[in-house]
Design a protein around this motif. Sequence first.
Motif, PDB file in Angstrom:
ATOM      1  N   ASN A  95      31.570  48.164  39.872  1.00  0.00           N
ATOM      2  CA  ASN A  95      33.030  48.279  39.883  1.00  0.00           C
ATOM      3  C   ASN A  95      33.692  47.110  39.161  1.00  0.00           C
ATOM      4  O   ASN A  95      34.844  47.212  38.732  1.00  0.00           O
ATOM      5  N   GLY A  96      32.974  45.989  39.082  1.00  0.00           N
ATOM      6  CA  GLY A  96      33.551  44.805  38.469  1.00  0.00           C
ATOM      7  C   GLY A  96      34.559  44.102  39.348  1.00  0.00           C
ATOM      8  O   GLY A  96      35.357  43.279  38.879  1.00  0.00           O
ATOM      9  N   ARG A  97      34.525  44.381  40.644  1.00  0.00           N
ATOM     10  CA  ARG A  97      35.464  43.773  41.589  1.00  0.00           C
ATOM     11  C   ARG A  97      34.896  43.899  42.997  1.00  0.00           C
ATOM     12  O   ARG A  97      34.078  44.782  43.273  1.00  0.00           O
ATOM     13  N   GLY A  98      35.316  42.999  43.876  1.00  0.00           N
ATOM     14  CA  GLY A  98      34.956  43.107  45.272  1.00  0.00           C
ATOM     15  C   GLY A  98      33.836  42.177  45.688  1.00  0.00           C
ATOM     16  O   GLY A  98      33.184  41.523  44.859  1.00  0.00           O
ATOM     17  N   HIS A  99      33.613  42.117  47.005  1.00  0.00           N
ATOM     18  CA  HIS A  99      32.587  41.264  47.588  1.00  0.00           C
ATOM     19  C   HIS A  99      32.104  41.919  48.875  1.00  0.00           C
ATOM     20  O   HIS A  99      32.880  42.535  49.607  1.00  0.00           O
ATOM     21  N   VAL A 100      30.807  41.768  49.132  1.00  0.00           N
ATOM     22  CA  VAL A 100      30.183  42.314  50.339  1.00  0.00           C
ATOM     23  C   VAL A 100      29.938  41.173  51.316  1.00  0.00           C
ATOM     24  O   VAL A 100      29.369  40.139  50.947  1.00  0.00           O
ATOM     25  N   TYR A 101      30.345  41.376  52.575  1.00  0.00           N
ATOM     26  CA  TYR A 101      30.074  40.419  53.648  1.00  0.00           C
ATOM     27  C   TYR A 101      29.141  41.093  54.651  1.00  0.00           C
ATOM     28  O   TYR A 101      29.532  42.017  55.363  1.00  0.00           O
ATOM     29  N   GLY A 102      27.879  40.645  54.666  1.00  0.00           N
ATOM     30  CA  GLY A 102      26.906  41.179  55.599  1.00  0.00           C
ATOM     31  C   GLY A 102      26.821  40.311  56.845  1.00  0.00           C
ATOM     32  O   GLY A 102      27.206  39.135  56.828  1.00  0.00           O
ATOM     33  N   THR A 103      26.322  40.874  57.919  1.00  0.00           N
ATOM     34  CA  THR A 103      26.145  40.138  59.169  1.00  0.00           C
ATOM     35  C   THR A 103      24.758  40.429  59.718  1.00  0.00           C
ATOM     36  O   THR A 103      24.281  41.564  59.659  1.00  0.00           O
ATOM     37  N   GLU A 104      24.110  39.414  60.258  1.00  0.00           N
ATOM     38  CA  GLU A 104      22.761  39.592  60.783  1.00  0.00           C
ATOM     39  C   GLU A 104      22.468  38.511  61.826  1.00  0.00           C
ATOM     40  O   GLU A 104      22.708  37.330  61.590  1.00  0.00           O
ATOM     41  N   MET A 105      21.942  38.929  62.975  1.00  0.00           N
ATOM     42  CA  MET A 105      21.661  37.983  64.060  1.00  0.00           C
ATOM     43  C   MET A 105      20.332  37.260  63.881  1.00  0.00           C
ATOM     44  O   MET A 105      20.181  36.129  64.319  1.00  0.00           O
TER      45      MET A 105
END
Length: 214
Positions: A95-105
């Motif tokens: 997409n050429g834009r955006g960011h992913v925020y993952g979470t993991e314990m």
Amino acid sequence: MTNTLRDPRVRSTIDRLFAAASHDDTCEVPSWEALRSAGTQDRADALAGCYMPISARGGELLYALVRSSRPDTVVEFGTSFGISTLHLAAAVADNGRGHVYGTEMSLAKVEHARRNLDEAGLGGVVTVLPGDARRTLAGLRGPIGLVLLDGWKELCLPVLRDLEPRLAPGAIVVADDIDQASMADYLAYVRDPANGYVSVAFPVEDGMEISCRA
């Protein structure tokens, strides 16, 4: 059209992880009865060697949803080794834009996921947050355009409720493994129009619920 899922670095990483995940049935864990009664962190540590991934078709669906909705912020509850994260990240990159925020314990899984993303060349569009998602996501600013809920099933609804004030109008919320009995409260919530969603089940392995914040 560019499709980073077909890039050799990305494809080889995803294929390697799916191959490893196919041996999850040999993963050494305490009894499932003991795991059900354990706390979430104890469960995460006990299952640190288990992949528990989305299906391949589910990953392709996630890629398509991110490409079509073009969210600036993507949130993933339950990163594990990063198979689903790779699909989300590939779409964000294309997409050429955006960011992913993952979470993991599981700290072990956090390190594995980061290495896998770097191996695929996608680490720059992802931040993996270690710890309890209800705490680590508390400071994340909106608007959030897409959410994947694939962590502990009894926490999917609380995590969604935490994120709701930051969801963009029309945000997409995807929940995996909806065939599990522990997802009943979540499904009842998103399927009740009074709660502000238009929701439909999608027939991939173990089922996905796709909900639009209307």
